[in-house]
Design a protein around this motif. Structure first.
Motif, PDB file in Angstrom:
ATOM      1  N   HIS A  50     -16.265  75.356 123.314  1.00 23.06           N
ATOM      2  CA  HIS A  50     -14.920  74.842 123.107  1.00 23.06           C
ATOM      3  C   HIS A  50     -14.626  73.735 124.119  1.00 23.06           C
ATOM      4  N   LEU A  51     -13.523  73.053 123.880  1.00 20.67           N
ATOM      5  CA  LEU A  51     -12.908  72.258 124.930  1.00 20.67           C
ATOM      6  C   LEU A  51     -12.482  73.207 126.045  1.00 20.67           C
ATOM      7  N   THR A  52     -12.152  72.657 127.213  1.00 22.44           N
ATOM      8  CA  THR A  52     -11.721  73.526 128.303  1.00 22.44           C
ATOM      9  C   THR A  52     -10.515  74.355 127.864  1.00 22.44           C
ATOM     10  N   ARG A  53     -10.489  75.611 128.311  1.00 23.30           N
ATOM     11  CA  ARG A  53      -9.399  76.519 127.958  1.00 23.30           C
ATOM     12  C   ARG A  53      -8.912  77.234 129.216  1.00 23.30           C
ATOM     13  N   PRO A  54      -7.709  77.793 129.183  1.00 23.52           N
ATOM     14  CA  PRO A  54      -7.197  78.488 130.368  1.00 23.52           C
ATOM     15  C   PRO A  54      -8.104  79.657 130.750  1.00 23.52           C
ATOM     16  N   SER A  55      -8.264  79.852 132.057  1.00 25.53           N
ATOM     17  CA  SER A  55      -9.043  80.987 132.555  1.00 25.53           C
ATOM     18  C   SER A  55      -8.397  81.456 133.855  1.00 25.53           C
ATOM     19  N   VAL A  56      -9.082  82.294 134.589  1.00 26.73           N
ATOM     20  CA  VAL A  56      -8.487  82.848 135.803  1.00 26.73           C
ATOM     21  C   VAL A  56      -8.364  81.811 136.912  1.00 26.73           C
ATOM     22  N   SER A  57      -9.041  80.693 136.777  1.00 29.12           N
ATOM     23  CA  SER A  57      -8.976  79.630 137.778  1.00 29.12           C
ATOM     24  C   SER A  57      -8.477  78.356 137.109  1.00 29.12           C
ATOM     25  N   ASP A  58      -7.823  77.501 137.893  1.00 29.49           N
ATOM     26  CA  ASP A  58      -7.389  76.218 137.340  1.00 29.49           C
ATOM     27  C   ASP A  58      -8.469  75.157 137.510  1.00 29.49           C
ATOM     28  N   SER A  59      -9.693  75.580 137.798  1.00 30.12           N
ATOM     29  CA  SER A  59     -10.809  74.656 137.978  1.00 30.12           C
ATOM     30  C   SER A  59     -11.870  74.947 136.934  1.00 30.12           C
ATOM     31  N   PRO A  60     -11.880  74.230 135.828  1.00 32.06           N
ATOM     32  CA  PRO A  60     -12.866  74.481 134.770  1.00 32.06           C
ATOM     33  C   PRO A  60     -14.249  73.979 135.173  1.00 32.06           C
ATOM     34  N   ASN A  61     -15.221  74.272 134.347  1.00 29.99           N
ATOM     35  CA  ASN A  61     -16.565  73.722 134.540  1.00 29.99           C
ATOM     36  C   ASN A  61     -16.439  72.200 134.628  1.00 29.99           C
ATOM     37  N   PRO A  62     -16.821  71.580 135.759  1.00 29.76           N
ATOM     38  CA  PRO A  62     -16.582  70.143 135.923  1.00 29.76           C
ATOM     39  C   PRO A  62     -17.374  69.281 134.950  1.00 29.76           C
ATOM     40  N   HIS A  63     -18.536  69.753 134.539  1.00 24.29           N
ATOM     41  CA  HIS A  63     -19.381  68.965 133.636  1.00 24.29           C
ATOM     42  C   HIS A  63     -18.833  69.039 132.203  1.00 24.29           C
ATOM     43  N   GLN A  64     -18.307  70.188 131.849  1.00 20.19           N
ATOM     44  CA  GLN A  64     -17.616  70.338 130.568  1.00 20.19           C
ATOM     45  C   GLN A  64     -16.365  69.464 130.543  1.00 20.19           C
ATOM     46  N   ALA A  65     -15.613  69.456 131.650  1.00 22.09           N
ATOM     47  CA  ALA A  65     -14.378  68.666 131.718  1.00 22.09           C
ATOM     48  C   ALA A  65     -14.673  67.175 131.603  1.00 22.09           C
ATOM     49  N   LEU A  66     -15.781  66.710 132.198  1.00 26.74           N
ATOM     50  CA  LEU A  66     -16.155  65.302 132.102  1.00 26.74           C
ATOM     51  C   LEU A  66     -16.524  64.945 130.672  1.00 26.74           C
ATOM     52  N   ILE A 119     -13.991  37.188 143.984  1.00 29.68           N
ATOM     53  CA  ILE A 119     -14.214  38.565 144.403  1.00 29.68           C
ATOM     54  C   ILE A 119     -13.670  39.495 143.331  1.00 29.68           C
ATOM     55  N   ALA A 120     -14.330  40.616 143.125  1.00 29.55           N
ATOM     56  CA  ALA A 120     -13.876  41.591 142.133  1.00 29.55           C
ATOM     57  C   ALA A 120     -14.005  42.999 142.702  1.00 29.55           C
ATOM     58  N   ILE A 121     -13.063  43.848 142.306  1.00 28.85           N
ATOM     59  CA  ILE A 121     -13.136  45.272 142.602  1.00 28.85           C
ATOM     60  C   ILE A 121     -13.750  45.952 141.381  1.00 28.85           C
ATOM     61  N   VAL A 122     -14.756  46.771 141.601  1.00 31.54           N
ATOM     62  CA  VAL A 122     -15.501  47.388 140.502  1.00 31.54           C
ATOM     63  C   VAL A 122     -14.967  48.795 140.244  1.00 31.54           C
ATOM     64  N   LYS A 123     -14.759  49.111 138.974  1.00 32.10           N
ATOM     65  CA  LYS A 123     -14.354  50.437 138.528  1.00 32.10           C
ATOM     66  C   LYS A 123     -15.301  50.884 137.414  1.00 32.10           C
ATOM     67  N   ASP A 124     -15.220  52.159 137.050  1.00 31.60           N
ATOM     68  CA  ASP A 124     -15.918  52.625 135.859  1.00 31.60           C
ATOM     69  C   ASP A 124     -15.226  53.866 135.331  1.00 31.60           C
ATOM     70  N   TYR A 125     -15.391  54.120 134.046  1.00 31.30           N
ATOM     71  CA  TYR A 125     -14.676  55.212 133.389  1.00 31.30           C
ATOM     72  C   TYR A 125     -15.162  56.583 133.844  1.00 31.30           C
ATOM     73  N   ASP A 126     -16.474  56.759 134.034  1.00 36.13           N
ATOM     74  CA  ASP A 126     -16.983  58.079 134.406  1.00 36.13           C
ATOM     75  C   ASP A 126     -16.382  58.553 135.722  1.00 36.13           C
ATOM     76  N   ASN A 127     -16.332  57.678 136.724  1.00 36.56           N
ATOM     77  CA  ASN A 127     -15.773  58.082 138.010  1.00 36.56           C
ATOM     78  C   ASN A 127     -14.263  58.266 137.948  1.00 36.56           C
ATOM     79  N   GLU A 128     -13.601  57.467 137.130  1.00 38.09           N
ATOM     80  CA  GLU A 128     -12.159  57.649 136.942  1.00 38.09           C
ATOM     81  C   GLU A 128     -11.874  59.025 136.342  1.00 38.09           C
ATOM     82  N   TRP A 129     -12.632  59.399 135.303  1.00 41.93           N
ATOM     83  CA  TRP A 129     -12.388  60.677 134.631  1.00 41.93           C
ATOM     84  C   TRP A 129     -12.847  61.853 135.501  1.00 41.93           C
ATOM     85  N   ASP A 130     -13.987  61.714 136.166  1.00 34.32           N
ATOM     86  CA  ASP A 130     -14.467  62.783 137.032  1.00 34.32           C
ATOM     87  C   ASP A 130     -13.510  62.996 138.203  1.00 34.32           C
TER      88      ASP A 130
END
Length: 689
Positions: free
Chosen positions: A203-219, A407-418
């Motif tokens: 499934h998508l992340t669901r409520p559990s006993v902790s407010d910290s889901p599997n981080p790899h699933q959440a990404l 000059i540019a500041i570099v961003k990326d979606y994976d790090n933003e979401w993680d």
């Protein structure tokens, strides 16, 4: 990588207009007054599904036919919005499965907007049908120039947990991973006995006993939401391309959990943005010199990273708020004009104010437009009239020019979401981003945002002399090699703490930090600590200075070990158990340099780095500018346009070292010149061949 961009021969100025909300006898007068303000375009219909389809399968176009025909009569062009951001009551009542659901399982019912999910087959079918019907009806209308898909995708809510979303997530995972063994590896499912043996267990992340889901699933969940959103937009874009190929396609806004680069590159002609700078002024800060509305240039830089020239589909034109959320004060005299040129300076070639007139009913009765409820003249109308006159004169000179930055500041979606879940690096990214942007802004050094993606090329990087990639926690070997090539060819890259310790799934690498860029930086991280509670940010001693300056290493400290003789220690920690250890290093690599800083960036540290890099404002030989005035440059092969934007509520003094021409006020300037509160000057320079 060639980005999509808006291509116009003249600047287009206009407003968002809702004919369904106003008596028809007002329309002609509204359109007449728009033309008097030098408006050329309106946006309509993005919330009008029930007008077009009052009951399922029954379509009516009379109201908008009359409105669009009348707009055309007055010489106004029209952008049509597909009305899928607000499904009709008949739809959600008959098909409740289209409604979005919270992570806790609460259904969001009808009554607001964006209360649907992207996964519902029946909703997709009905959205495709209304899009096709509208496209077939208006594809040949001489006033209609383009389409806006939906409205502000992923605004207000960007997570989806209806049963159909769980099903769609499984399909997405099967396509990505093919089998459960690979999924279990990617999600580290062996930890805490989370291994899956059947796809219907996933499934998508669901409520559990902790407010910290599997981080790899959440990404992966965020990656899925982005792809699912894009597939929803694609459904409409494909129909519009098929039925109305001569009309362009865009959508408005850049919101969370959405790869706007991919969406634009795959589906759109260019991106559009909704610009409300007053939001930045409501933030509480202990900063003595906060950016406030000037910070909105950072948002616009992110838009420009997607489309070099873009549309501002909604430009703030008054105070803002909803019935239960009075959020924004009134713009001060001159600020609307200032924000308009802020958008233009950063790349807008088309701009529509939100909205023509403030709504008299509904949730947005306090979200003010150019005209007030009474429809009588006011100072906002007068201010917009001035902008209209100016852009009628200079707009055609500015369109198609490009923002200039070295000059540019570099961003990326994976790090933003993680970083949303991982608070060891997410908050550092925000702090460092603002510290760099503000420090460059106040030194009048224009800066771009560069979003790293798999498609990013060496040529994309080599546009810039310096790149700042503050905290790329997730870093692939391919990304590291690209930055090695960039530095080898003479570029300078600057990394911050927590760089390179995770792989693409968010697993921690079994390698010395900073992982894939350790060789590039010539260092490893021998120890580290969070700065919190009794652990205070240590001061920094700069090697080229005798005394410890008032600079501190904030939030997190990587203790650096030098591994290469080509590394120069620029600064050391001056306190804590790691006093004397390197805090900032610079490695010579090929023809360029790789810097590594072991903390989150702050303004004082960035200021010292800027000094070491010898970065100078590009207008240094032309004029002296106080810090309250932004400098932005748009240029073509023939001309440069220097925008000077005064965000101060006081007059400021400029000093021109050479005679220059102000195209807005049609005057020559030299020596000492006053720029009044919230005023704008645009200098045109002919570029040397």
């Amino acid at each position: 990588m060639v980005a999509k961009k808006l291509t116009l021969d003249t600047f287009e100025l206009g407003a968002c207009y809702y004919p369904e909300q106003w008596p028809e006898e007002l329309w002609a007068d509204d359109f007449r007054r728009m033309k008097e303000l030098n408006f050329s375009v309106i946006r309509v219909a993005e919330f009008a599904w029930t007008i077009f389809e009052p009951t399922e399968g029954s379509f009516q176009f009379d109201l908008f036919d009359r409105a669009i025909d009348l707009a055309h009569h007055f010489g106004l062009k029209v952008i049509l919005g597909t009305p899928t951001a607000t499904p009709p009551v008949w739809l959600t009542h008959r098909y409740p499965e289209v409604l979005n659901v919270s992570n806790e399982g609460v259904t969001y019912h009808h009554g607001m907007r964006r209360h649907y999910n992207y996964s519902s087959p029946i909703y997709r079918s009905l959205c495709a049908r209304i899009t096709r019907e509208m496209a077939m009806h208006y594809h040949n209308h001489p006033a209609v120039i383009g389409w806006q898909i939906d409205n502000e995708l992923n605004c207000e809510i960007n997570v989806f947990y209806a049963e159909v979303d769980h099903i769609a997530f499984r399909r997405w995972l099967i396509e990505i991973y093919k089998d459960l063994t690979k999924l279990n590896l990617a999600w580290g499912a062996v930890f805490w006995n989370q291994s899956y043996t059947s796809w219907d267990q996933v499934h998508l992340t669901r409520p559990s006993v902790s407010d910290s889901p599997n981080p790899h699933q959440a990404l992966d969940e965020k990656r899925f939401i982005s792809d699912n959103t894009i597939s929803f937009a694609k459904l409409q874009a494909d129909i519009l391309r098929e039925v109305a190929p001569l009309q362009w396609v865009t959508t408005n806004g850049i919101f969370g959990h959405l790869d706007s680069h991919k969406m634009t590159n795959d589906l759109l002609d260019f991106i559009s943005y909704d610009s409300y700078p007053l939001f930045a002024t409501t933030e509480t800060s202990s900063d003595l010199n906060p950016l406030q509305d000037r910070k909105w240039g950072l948002n616009l830089s992110m838009v420009r990273a997607i489309s070099a020239q873009f549309c501002v589909m909604e430009q703030q034109s008054g105070p803002g708020g909803w019935v239960n959320r009075i959020e924004l004060p009134s713009p001060r005299p001159g600020q609307m004009r200032l924000w308009t040129y802020q958008s233009i300076a950063h790349g807008a070639d088309m701009l529509l104010y939100f909205r023509w007139r403030t709504a008299t009913m509904g949730t947005e009765i306090y979200w003010h437009g150019i005209n007030d409820y009474h429809n009588l003249p006011n100072r906002r109308v007068e201010e917009v009239a001035r902008v209209g006159r100016e852009l009628a004169s200079v707009g055609k000179l500015i369109v198609r020019t490009s923002f200039k930055a070295d000059i540019a500041i570099v961003k990326d979606y994976d790090n933003e979401w993680d970083g949303e879940l991982d608070t060891w690096h997410g908050p550092m990214e925000k702090k460092s981003l603002v510290a760099w942007y503000k420090s460059l802004q106040y030194r009048h050094i224009p800066v771009d945002i560069l979003t790293y993606r798999i498609e990013t090329t060496l040529e994309d990087l080599l546009q810039y002399k310096t790149l700042v990639y503050p905290h790329p926690t997730i870093m692939t070997d391919e990304c590291a090699r690209l930055f090695e090539d960039y530095v080898s060819q003479g570029g300078t890259v600057i990394f911050g703490c927590r760089t390179g310790y995770k792989n693409i799934h968010g697993h921690c690498n079994m390698a010395a930090f900073p992982g894939p860029v350790a060789e590039l930086c010539g260092i490893t991280v021998e120890d580290f600590t969070l700065i919190k509670g009794i652990y205070k940010a240590p001061p920094i001693k700069w090697r080229d200075q005798d005394n410890i300056k008032a600079t501190h290493a904030d939030m997190f400290n990587d203790i650096i070990r030098v591994q290469s003789p080509t590394v120069e220690i620029v600064a050391e920690y001056a306190a804590e158990y790691y006093a004397g250890k390197p805090a900032l290093t610079k490695n010579s690599f090929g023809q360029g340099f790789a810097w590594y800083y072991g903390a989150a960036f702050n303004e004082s540290v960035v200021g010292e780095i800027i000094k070491s890099l010898k970065l100078k404002p590009p207008i240094e030989a032309i004029c002296d500018v106080p810090w309250q005035v932004e400098v932005a440059i748009r240029e073509s092969k023939e001309s440069s346009f220097i925008f000077l934007l005064n965000y101060s509520d006081q007059a400021e003094t400029l000093f021109f070292k050479q005679k220059v021409y102000d195209i807005l006020n049609e005057r020559w300037l030299t020596g000492e010149v006053e720029i009044i509160a919230f005023d704008v000057i645009i200098i045109k320079l002919e570029r040397q061949p």
